[in-house]
Each structure stands twice: as C-alpha cells, then as structure tokens.
Design a protein around this motif. Sequence first.
Motif, mmCIF file in Angstrom:
data_model
loop_
_atom_site.group_PDB
_atom_site.id
_atom_site.type_symbol
_atom_site.label_atom_id
_atom_site.label_comp_id
_atom_site.label_asym_id
_atom_site.label_seq_id
_atom_site.Cartn_x
_atom_site.Cartn_y
_atom_site.Cartn_z
ATOM 1 N N LEU A 154 0.837 -1.190 0.000
ATOM 2 C CA LEU A 154 0.000 0.000 0.000
ATOM 3 C C LEU A 154 0.874 1.243 0.000
ATOM 4 C CD1 LEU A 154 -2.648 -1.009 2.710
ATOM 5 C CD2 LEU A 154 -2.790 -1.303 0.238
ATOM 6 N N LYS A 155 0.435 2.266 -0.672
ATOM 7 C CA LYS A 155 1.153 3.536 -0.654
ATOM 8 C C LYS A 155 0.744 4.317 0.590
ATOM 9 C CE LYS A 155 1.705 3.973 -5.668
ATOM 10 N NZ LYS A 155 1.437 4.832 -6.867
ATOM 11 N N ILE A 156 1.746 4.732 1.345
ATOM 12 C CA ILE A 156 1.471 5.455 2.591
ATOM 13 C C ILE A 156 2.166 6.805 2.546
ATOM 14 C CG2 ILE A 156 1.676 5.413 5.103
ATOM 15 C CD1 ILE A 156 1.909 2.387 4.948
ATOM 16 N N GLN A 157 1.391 7.858 2.691
ATOM 17 C CA GLN A 157 1.979 9.189 2.752
ATOM 18 C C GLN A 157 2.580 9.398 4.139
ATOM 19 O OE1 GLN A 157 -0.611 12.356 1.563
ATOM 20 N NE2 GLN A 157 0.748 13.979 2.284
ATOM 21 N N ARG A 158 3.836 9.834 4.183
ATOM 22 C CA ARG A 158 4.510 10.005 5.469
ATOM 23 C C ARG A 158 3.840 11.097 6.292
ATOM 24 N NH1 ARG A 158 8.838 12.858 7.813
ATOM 25 N NH2 ARG A 158 9.153 14.135 5.954
ATOM 26 N N ASN A 159 3.499 10.736 7.539
ATOM 27 C CA ASN A 159 2.891 11.711 8.436
ATOM 28 C C ASN A 159 3.960 12.599 9.065
ATOM 29 O OD1 ASN A 159 0.225 10.788 8.147
ATOM 30 N ND2 ASN A 159 0.570 9.141 9.622
ATOM 31 N N LEU A 160 3.705 13.889 9.085
ATOM 32 C CA LEU A 160 4.635 14.810 9.726
ATOM 33 C C LEU A 160 4.533 14.719 11.238
ATOM 34 C CD1 LEU A 160 4.183 17.974 7.473
ATOM 35 C CD2 LEU A 160 6.048 16.316 7.420
ATOM 36 N N PHE A 161 3.362 14.330 11.731
ATOM 37 C CA PHE A 161 3.133 14.272 13.165
ATOM 38 C C PHE A 161 2.560 12.908 13.538
ATOM 39 C CE2 PHE A 161 2.095 18.626 11.669
ATOM 40 C CZ PHE A 161 3.234 19.264 12.157
ATOM 41 N N CYS A 162 2.891 12.472 14.744
ATOM 42 C CA CYS A 162 2.307 11.232 15.231
ATOM 43 C C CYS A 162 1.012 11.562 15.978
ATOM 44 C CB CYS A 162 3.282 10.495 16.153
ATOM 45 S SG CYS A 162 3.602 11.335 17.733
ATOM 46 N N ARG A 163 0.211 10.562 16.233
ATOM 47 C CA ARG A 163 -1.054 10.761 16.934
ATOM 48 C C ARG A 163 -0.775 11.078 18.403
ATOM 49 N NH1 ARG A 163 -4.483 5.492 15.638
ATOM 50 N NH2 ARG A 163 -5.555 6.275 17.494
ATOM 51 N N ALA A 164 -1.477 12.076 18.906
ATOM 52 C CA ALA A 164 -1.261 12.492 20.294
ATOM 53 C C ALA A 164 -1.588 11.373 21.277
ATOM 54 C CB ALA A 164 -2.106 13.732 20.600
ATOM 55 N N ASP A 165 -2.563 10.518 20.911
ATOM 56 C CA ASP A 165 -2.947 9.447 21.834
ATOM 57 C C ASP A 165 -1.966 8.285 21.819
ATOM 58 O OD1 ASP A 165 -3.582 8.658 19.267
ATOM 59 O OD2 ASP A 165 -5.434 7.650 19.819
ATOM 60 N N LYS A 166 -0.915 8.384 20.984
ATOM 61 C CA LYS A 166 0.105 7.343 20.923
ATOM 62 C C LYS A 166 1.460 7.828 21.445
ATOM 63 C CE LYS A 166 -2.270 4.037 18.817
ATOM 64 N NZ LYS A 166 -2.514 2.714 19.444
ATOM 65 N N GLU A 167 1.636 9.137 21.561
ATOM 66 C CA GLU A 167 2.931 9.697 21.949
ATOM 67 C C GLU A 167 3.125 9.633 23.459
ATOM 68 O OE1 GLU A 167 5.515 13.854 21.535
ATOM 69 O OE2 GLU A 167 3.374 13.828 21.110
ATOM 70 N N LEU A 168 4.150 8.935 23.888
ATOM 71 C CA LEU A 168 4.494 8.868 25.306
ATOM 72 C C LEU A 168 5.338 10.084 25.659
ATOM 73 C CD1 LEU A 168 4.419 7.037 27.897
ATOM 74 C CD2 LEU A 168 6.671 6.208 27.176
ATOM 75 N N THR A 169 4.877 10.875 26.613
ATOM 76 C CA THR A 169 5.604 12.078 26.999
ATOM 77 C C THR A 169 6.640 11.747 28.077
ATOM 78 O OG1 THR A 169 4.084 12.691 28.776
ATOM 79 C CG2 THR A 169 3.532 13.450 26.548
ATOM 80 N N ARG A 170 7.557 12.687 28.287
ATOM 81 C CA ARG A 170 8.556 12.508 29.338
ATOM 82 C C ARG A 170 7.870 12.377 30.710
ATOM 83 N NH1 ARG A 170 14.105 14.487 30.313
ATOM 84 N NH2 ARG A 170 14.105 15.538 28.295
#
Length: 284
Positions: free
Chosen positions: A96-112
């Motif tokens: 599948l062709k996937i366009q590169r996302n500039l940002f990740c999903r906020a609900d997946k990003e683990l913060t410090r």
Amino acid sequence: MKKEDAKRTITPELISGYAVYLWEQEKAPATIEKYTHDLKALCGWLDGAGITKAALVSWKEHLKEQYAAASVNTILAAANGFLTFCGWTDCKVKPLKIQRNLFCRADKELTRGEYVRLVRAAERAGDSRLSLILQTICATGIRVSELQFITLEAARTGRAEVCNKGKRRAVFLPDKLCRALLRFAGKKRTAGAVFITRGGKPLDRSNVWRSMKSLCERAGVAPAKVYPHNLRHLFARVFYALQKDLSRLADLLGHASVNTTRIYTAESGAEHARLIGRMGLVIT
C-alpha cells in the motif's frame, strides 16, 4: 482447482524451508517468527485453495479491512518474500502507498512526564527490576530484544556491543545508569546479562510488555502509549530536540536509513502549533 494452482499450495514444509532460508539470510529471530506466523495466517485464509494473483489481491483487500496500512505492508512483505523464495514471483502484490505523516497521533505519543510516572509506579510497586528496565531502554534507545546485551561488563565499562539484524553497534550507557545496574545486580553476580529470569536466561520481550501494561492504571497513563518500543521513540525525540542530528541518531538507533529515523522523531504537533501561534501573524 486448476492444475497449475495445485502446484502452488502453501505447505508446512514450504514454510519451514522459508524459515531456514531467512535464518541463512541472518534475519532476526523475531522477524522469522512473524513471517512464518503471517504465512500460516494466509494459509488459513486460503483454506486449501492454490496461490493465484487474484486470490492474493483479494487477501490484500481483506487485510486492509482488518489492519492499519503499515501493518498490512509488513504482512505483504512476508508473503512476497515467500513467493520469491518459491519462484512464484508473478503472484506478488504491491504494498500500500502510505503518505509520510509529519506528526504522530497524540494518543500514541508517550511524553517525558508519563515516562517518569511509569518509573515511579514501578518503584512504588516494589518492582525495582521493571523500573530499571524502563530507564535502561529509554536512556539508551535500545530495542527491548537488545536488553540481553546490557551486561555487567557493559555496566562496568559504560559501553555495550549490540548485535541485531546482522549489524553491530556500540551503545553508550550513562554513568548514573551504570551505577544503578551494578547496584541492582549486587555482589554475587560478576558476569552476564543484567536482566535475567529465575532460570538465568535473558528476559523475553513478552514478559517486559506484560509488566509494563500492569503499570498503566497505577501510573495514570493510557495503555495505548505503554509498550517497550515507545520508550525508544521517546529517546529519539529527546535526543533530536537536543542535537538536531538525524545521521548521528540513526547510528545510535541502529537504523540503516535516516528515513526510518525521521519516523521516530515525529511529535504530536502540539509544539509546532504553539510555535505557529507565537508568530503573531493573526491580526484581527
């Protein structure tokens, strides 16, 4: 079933032969395990039918309904590799062709902050081993499968030699982490991996994954964010924020391409939104 299709049936013997071929190509054990799992799933979906291009295109459509695009492509990679191994290249299907996302999903990003809460939750639960595992992965950027290379020798020298996917790289351990690892191991142990099972074997990734998930409620962190590889992503984002050097980060993570490393440095976009807001270009 057509006669030529009968010759193109996935069998346990062919899957085993492909697994041996992958091993000879020095693929990682986890990769071999996943590829064979995906092929067995394809075999079950075909339900005895032969391999044809039309069947695999239908299977691809089925996968699109079940999985995210990136997951579909990893499964297709397993199938296409197997088809090449068997000489059935005319049946290969395009990813599948996937366009590169500039940002990740906020609900997946683990913060410090969430990472700190996980470490503290492990400490409150009296699980010093899990607390140190979290810190080791996050402070070095290693894969969970590479924990076996964090040895007492590495803790003494501040440098681990990691071998993964046919490549060797040096992983540097912060002084504070080295001291913590040596304290954890104690005086009775003098060599070998720091993190081991009761039987003396290196920890399995599934053990680490389950232990991390058990911290979610206690730490107040969404389960979707809590898995070992997200610690590696946090390491990458923090390092890139300090250095802005993708090439060096790629070397530290063991990536062959900086394009892969770019995925690791993607953020949710909240910081970018704040920067745009501070530009002061909205007049009214």
